[in-house]
Write a protein that holds these residues in place. Sequence first.
Motif, mmCIF file in Angstrom:
data_model
loop_
_atom_site.group_PDB
_atom_site.id
_atom_site.type_symbol
_atom_site.label_atom_id
_atom_site.label_comp_id
_atom_site.label_asym_id
_atom_site.label_seq_id
_atom_site.Cartn_x
_atom_site.Cartn_y
_atom_site.Cartn_z
ATOM 1 N N ALA A 69 -7.410 -3.836 -17.085
ATOM 2 C CA ALA A 69 -6.450 -3.771 -15.978
ATOM 3 C C ALA A 69 -5.069 -3.357 -16.483
ATOM 4 O O ALA A 69 -4.419 -2.480 -15.898
ATOM 5 C CB ALA A 69 -6.378 -5.120 -15.257
ATOM 6 N N THR A 70 -4.621 -3.963 -17.559
ATOM 7 C CA THR A 70 -3.304 -3.641 -18.116
ATOM 8 C C THR A 70 -3.279 -2.223 -18.665
ATOM 9 O O THR A 70 -2.323 -1.472 -18.439
ATOM 10 C CB THR A 70 -2.932 -4.652 -19.218
ATOM 11 O OG1 THR A 70 -2.937 -5.967 -18.649
ATOM 12 C CG2 THR A 70 -1.576 -4.359 -19.821
ATOM 13 N N LEU A 115 -5.109 0.364 -17.772
ATOM 14 C CA LEU A 115 -5.094 1.327 -16.668
ATOM 15 C C LEU A 115 -3.729 1.376 -15.987
ATOM 16 O O LEU A 115 -3.251 2.459 -15.635
ATOM 17 C CB LEU A 115 -6.182 0.999 -15.651
ATOM 18 C CG LEU A 115 -7.603 1.363 -16.052
ATOM 19 C CD1 LEU A 115 -8.603 0.818 -15.035
ATOM 20 C CD2 LEU A 115 -7.763 2.867 -16.208
ATOM 21 N N ALA A 116 -3.112 0.229 -15.799
ATOM 22 C CA ALA A 116 -1.789 0.197 -15.155
ATOM 23 C C ALA A 116 -0.777 0.979 -15.985
ATOM 24 O O ALA A 116 0.011 1.772 -15.450
ATOM 25 C CB ALA A 116 -1.330 -1.243 -14.953
ATOM 26 N N LYS A 117 -0.802 0.781 -17.294
ATOM 27 C CA LYS A 117 0.137 1.496 -18.169
ATOM 28 C C LYS A 117 -0.180 2.991 -18.217
ATOM 29 O O LYS A 117 0.728 3.818 -18.187
ATOM 30 C CB LYS A 117 0.131 0.879 -19.564
ATOM 31 C CG LYS A 117 0.768 -0.503 -19.600
ATOM 32 C CD LYS A 117 0.858 -1.045 -20.995
ATOM 33 C CE LYS A 117 1.540 -2.385 -21.025
ATOM 34 N NZ LYS A 117 2.934 -2.365 -20.594
ATOM 35 N N ASP A 156 -1.667 4.773 -15.878
ATOM 36 C CA ASP A 156 -1.288 5.350 -14.588
ATOM 37 C C ASP A 156 0.224 5.533 -14.478
ATOM 38 O O ASP A 156 0.696 6.531 -13.924
ATOM 39 C CB ASP A 156 -1.812 4.481 -13.441
ATOM 40 C CG ASP A 156 -3.326 4.563 -13.292
ATOM 41 O OD1 ASP A 156 -3.953 5.490 -13.857
ATOM 42 O OD2 ASP A 156 -3.894 3.669 -12.611
ATOM 43 N N ALA A 157 0.984 4.568 -15.012
ATOM 44 C CA ALA A 157 2.446 4.690 -14.993
ATOM 45 C C ALA A 157 2.896 5.865 -15.849
ATOM 46 O O ALA A 157 3.809 6.606 -15.462
ATOM 47 C CB ALA A 157 3.085 3.386 -15.479
ATOM 48 N N ASP A 159 5.106 2.938 -24.332
ATOM 49 C CA ASP A 159 3.740 2.630 -23.922
ATOM 50 C C ASP A 159 2.721 3.618 -24.478
ATOM 51 O O ASP A 159 1.545 3.289 -24.622
ATOM 52 C CB ASP A 159 3.620 2.560 -22.395
ATOM 53 C CG ASP A 159 4.103 1.221 -21.850
ATOM 54 O OD1 ASP A 159 4.252 0.263 -22.638
ATOM 55 O OD2 ASP A 159 4.321 1.136 -20.631
ATOM 56 N N ARG A 217 -12.352 2.916 -15.225
ATOM 57 C CA ARG A 217 -12.326 2.763 -13.768
ATOM 58 C C ARG A 217 -13.688 2.355 -13.192
ATOM 59 O O ARG A 217 -13.770 1.955 -12.035
ATOM 60 C CB ARG A 217 -11.840 4.049 -13.118
ATOM 61 C CG ARG A 217 -10.368 4.327 -13.418
ATOM 62 C CD ARG A 217 -9.843 5.554 -12.704
ATOM 63 N NE ARG A 217 -8.634 6.074 -13.305
ATOM 64 C CZ ARG A 217 -7.456 5.476 -13.361
ATOM 65 N NH1 ARG A 217 -7.299 4.292 -12.828
ATOM 66 N NH2 ARG A 217 -6.413 6.051 -13.933
ATOM 67 N N PRO A 228 -12.682 -4.102 -10.085
ATOM 68 C CA PRO A 228 -11.336 -4.662 -10.258
ATOM 69 C C PRO A 228 -11.322 -6.115 -10.733
ATOM 70 O O PRO A 228 -10.476 -6.489 -11.535
ATOM 71 C CB PRO A 228 -10.709 -4.518 -8.869
ATOM 72 C CG PRO A 228 -11.390 -3.303 -8.314
ATOM 73 C CD PRO A 228 -12.806 -3.382 -8.816
ATOM 74 N N ARG A 267 -11.876 -6.202 -14.597
ATOM 75 C CA ARG A 267 -10.917 -5.513 -15.463
ATOM 76 C C ARG A 267 -10.011 -6.455 -16.251
ATOM 77 O O ARG A 267 -9.795 -6.230 -17.446
ATOM 78 C CB ARG A 267 -10.081 -4.520 -14.646
ATOM 79 C CG ARG A 267 -10.906 -3.360 -14.149
ATOM 80 C CD ARG A 267 -10.117 -2.444 -13.229
ATOM 81 N NE ARG A 267 -10.981 -1.388 -12.700
ATOM 82 C CZ ARG A 267 -10.578 -0.471 -11.859
ATOM 83 N NH1 ARG A 267 -9.310 -0.440 -11.440
ATOM 84 N NH2 ARG A 267 -11.427 0.447 -11.428
ATOM 85 N N PRO A 268 -9.485 -7.526 -15.642
ATOM 86 C CA PRO A 268 -8.629 -8.425 -16.435
ATOM 87 C C PRO A 268 -9.396 -9.197 -17.509
ATOM 88 O O PRO A 268 -8.805 -9.701 -18.455
ATOM 89 C CB PRO A 268 -8.049 -9.394 -15.399
ATOM 90 C CG PRO A 268 -8.237 -8.730 -14.087
ATOM 91 C CD PRO A 268 -9.458 -7.870 -14.227
#
Length: 126
Positions: free
Chosen positions: A29-30, A32-34, A36-37, A50, A99, A103, A106-107
């Motif tokens: 999860a982390t 993917l978030a990074k 995507d950012a 990052d 992906r 969801p 993911r964590p």
Amino acid sequence: MRNIGAFACFVLVGLAAPAVAGAGDMNVATFLAKADALKAKGLGALGSPDIKLLYGEANAAGKTYRETIVADKKAGRAPHSCPPKKAALNSDQLLAHLRTYPPAARPKTTITTAMFDVMKKRYPCT
């Protein structure tokens, strides 16, 4: 994904070259978030810390994977998977695999676990 070509390079390097000691324990999860950012920043992402962080995670996971394959062979254990000598995984392939995790999972799933999963899927022993 093409906007962050440096990301693709470090994922390939993470599987093909020796890695420096790193984490590999970041969760999906982390990661993917990074990622995507960074993608949203486009070329502006090149100066982001990052990039190094994600590089370290992918690199450490690749190193752990390679070391496990070698250790299994030396010990005479059945290998986890059977990659060719120069196995490669680009950023699009890695992110697409990440992906596929629901969801809620993911964590709880580390990048190292995800690396093992994708390599088993891509290079099963036959």
